[in-house]
Design an enzyme around this catalytic site. Structure first.
Site, PDB file in Angstrom:
ATOM      1  N   GLY A  46     -46.802 -53.601 -10.237  1.00  0.00           N
ATOM      2  CA  GLY A  46     -46.577 -54.103  -8.887  1.00  0.00           C
ATOM      3  C   GLY A  46     -45.654 -53.239  -8.051  1.00  0.00           C
ATOM      4  N   HIS A  92     -47.766 -48.910  -4.129  1.00  0.00           N
ATOM      5  CA  HIS A  92     -47.685 -47.823  -3.141  1.00  0.00           C
ATOM      6  C   HIS A  92     -49.005 -47.057  -3.175  1.00  0.00           C
ATOM      7  CE1 HIS A  92     -47.057 -45.344  -6.669  1.00  0.00           C
ATOM      8  NE2 HIS A  92     -45.962 -46.029  -6.991  1.00  0.00           N
ATOM      9  N   HIS A 139     -50.749 -46.221  -6.532  1.00  0.00           N
ATOM     10  CA  HIS A 139     -51.544 -47.319  -7.102  1.00  0.00           C
ATOM     11  C   HIS A 139     -52.856 -47.495  -6.325  1.00  0.00           C
ATOM     12  CE1 HIS A 139     -47.282 -48.846  -7.982  1.00  0.00           C
ATOM     13  NE2 HIS A 139     -47.800 -48.723  -9.192  1.00  0.00           N
ATOM     14  N   ASP A 172     -47.640 -40.555 -14.780  1.00  0.00           N
ATOM     15  CA  ASP A 172     -47.087 -40.936 -16.088  1.00  0.00           C
ATOM     16  C   ASP A 172     -47.941 -40.227 -17.143  1.00  0.00           C
ATOM     17  OD1 ASP A 172     -45.119 -43.242 -15.277  1.00  0.00           O
ATOM     18  OD2 ASP A 172     -46.941 -43.527 -14.104  1.00  0.00           O
ATOM     19  N   SER A 187     -43.339 -43.500  -6.419  1.00  0.00           N
ATOM     20  CA  SER A 187     -42.937 -44.343  -7.544  1.00  0.00           C
ATOM     21  C   SER A 187     -42.302 -45.602  -6.995  1.00  0.00           C
ATOM     22  CB  SER A 187     -41.910 -43.592  -8.400  1.00  0.00           C
ATOM     23  OG  SER A 187     -41.259 -44.500  -9.276  1.00  0.00           O
TER      24      SER A 187
HETATM   25  P1  AMP Z   1     -46.679 -48.604 -12.652  1.00  0.00           P
HETATM   26  O1  AMP Z   1     -46.803 -49.732 -11.684  1.00  0.00           O
HETATM   27  O2  AMP Z   1     -45.546 -47.675 -12.350  1.00  0.00           O
HETATM   28  O3  AMP Z   1     -46.723 -49.057 -14.092  1.00  0.00           O
HETATM   29  O4  AMP Z   1     -47.978 -47.710 -12.445  1.00  0.00           O
HETATM   30  C1  AMP Z   1     -49.268 -48.256 -12.555  1.00  0.00           C
HETATM   31  C2  AMP Z   1     -50.278 -47.146 -12.544  1.00  0.00           C
HETATM   32  O5  AMP Z   1     -50.166 -46.400 -11.343  1.00  0.00           O
HETATM   33  C3  AMP Z   1     -50.098 -46.139 -13.692  1.00  0.00           C
HETATM   34  O6  AMP Z   1     -51.365 -45.708 -14.143  1.00  0.00           O
HETATM   35  C4  AMP Z   1     -49.351 -45.020 -13.013  1.00  0.00           C
HETATM   36  O7  AMP Z   1     -49.525 -43.769 -13.633  1.00  0.00           O
HETATM   37  C5  AMP Z   1     -50.004 -45.030 -11.641  1.00  0.00           C
HETATM   38  N1  AMP Z   1     -49.145 -44.367 -10.665  1.00  0.00           N
HETATM   39  C6  AMP Z   1     -47.841 -44.632 -10.399  1.00  0.00           C
HETATM   40  N2  AMP Z   1     -47.374 -43.769  -9.467  1.00  0.00           N
HETATM   41  C7  AMP Z   1     -48.399 -42.942  -9.164  1.00  0.00           C
HETATM   42  C8  AMP Z   1     -48.553 -41.821  -8.273  1.00  0.00           C
HETATM   43  N3  AMP Z   1     -47.552 -41.388  -7.517  1.00  0.00           N
HETATM   44  N4  AMP Z   1     -49.758 -41.210  -8.229  1.00  0.00           N
HETATM   45  C9  AMP Z   1     -50.778 -41.642  -8.999  1.00  0.00           C
HETATM   46  N5  AMP Z   1     -50.704 -42.684  -9.838  1.00  0.00           N
HETATM   47  C10 AMP Z   1     -49.529 -43.321  -9.922  1.00  0.00           C
END
Ligand code: AMP
Length: 280
Positions: free
Chosen positions: A31, A34, A37, A151, A186
């Site tokens: 969640g 941005h 996501h 990631d 992020s």
């Molecule tokens: P998170 O909410 O941080 O667990 O991220 C959820 C998904 O979004 C994961 O697959 C992350 O690798 C991806 N994600 C997060 N930030 C980015 C970004 N800047 N560019 C591409 N994918 C992202």
């Protein structure tokens, strides 16, 4: 757009679609959404009949001294972003028990690519990630799942897990989405003060400088690591690690062969831990 607060509901939704022969693409998230996501959600739309997103801040991937309780949350904002991105269903468990039933004692561990890098600096982190993604896969039963290269180690861990456990799910990795000035997007960027936001650019600046050096003929992993370290130092960021590794095994390299190397960095900007990486 459907909103499911229980595992039972999302599993029933998936089963009904599968009975109709329709395909499901899945984007797991924590969640505070941005553009990074949303890029995964838009890419998902072109690859399956229906797109499901999960929103769950997974406690088992946070260490005891990490930011679980202050991790940013905004369910209403996230739901409207999902709606705009053309998502069909959001699974946002109302309670941790939806994914960790009372008495839960089963974990998934990927033994090799989980070692080193974030795996070494955040003990138990990838065990938490692999475990929750397995549960989410079982609940949502997707045909494919999309993850960000932001990631990068997580992506390799989940590819290995899916292969090793014979999960009938295609894992798709997509490029990191960045702010205009280069900072990798992020949810944790929300923690940065204006001064820290400026200094945080050292990560991407260092990585891009190293990429340029490779294009100009540099092959020494140590020299590339040093290029990133110099940027961190100049911006007073505290290094957690900088490493040049093989892009699939994640084992350290001495010499880079263009196309097969990955340069990764983790650093503290104030108290906020940021990560970034590039292909070489
Ligand atoms: P998170 O909410 O941080 O667990 O991220 C959820 C998904 O979004 C994961 O697959 C992350 O690798 C991806 N994600 C997060 N930030 C980015 C970004 N800047 N560019 C591409 N994918 C992202």
């Amino acid at each position: 757009m459907e909103l499911f607060r229980t595992t039972r509901e999302v599993t029933a939704w998936s089963a009904s679609l599968r009975r109709q022969g329709r395909t499901i693409a899945f984007v797991p998230t924590m969640g505070y959404l941005h553009e990074g996501h949303l890029s995964l959600m838009r890419a998902a739309r072109g690859r399956a009949d229906q797109v499901a997103v999960s929103i769950f801040v997974n406690p088992t991937q946070f260490g005891p001294k990490e930011d679980l309780s202050r991790y940013p949350r905004d369910l209403d904002g996230d739901l409207s972003k999902c709606r705009s991105a053309g998502v069909d269903a959001v699974f946002a468990p109302a309670d941790e028990k939806e994914l960790y039933p009372t008495g839960a004692q089963t974990f998934v561990e990927v033994t090799q690519v989980s070692q080193g890098l974030c795996g070494e600096k955040r003990p138990g982190h990838f065990r938490g990630v692999a475990t929750v993604v397995t549960k989410l896969f079982n609940a949502v039963q997707p045909h494919l799942a999309l993850f960000g290269e932001k990631d990068y180690q997580q992506l390799q861990v989940l590819k290995a897990m899916t292969r090793d456990l014979l999960l009938p799910i295609e894992i798709v990795g997509l490029p990191t989405v960045r702010e205009r000035d280069g900072l990798a997007m992020s949810s944790r960027n929300a923690y940065l003060s204006p001064d820290e936001r400026g200094r945080a650019l050292a990560l991407s600046r260092g990585l891009f400088a190293a990429q340029k050096a490779v294009a100009a003929g540099e092959r020494s992993a140590a020299a590339l690591v040093q290029t990133v370290r110099a940027e961190l130092l100049a911006s007073s960021l505290r290094e957690d690690y900088v490493a040049c590794v093989d892009s699939s095994s994640l084992r350290p390299l001495d010499t880079v062969t263009p196309g097969s190397g990955r340069l990764l960095v983790a650093a503290f900007c104030g108290t906020t831990r940021l990560i970034d990486n590039v292909g070489l």
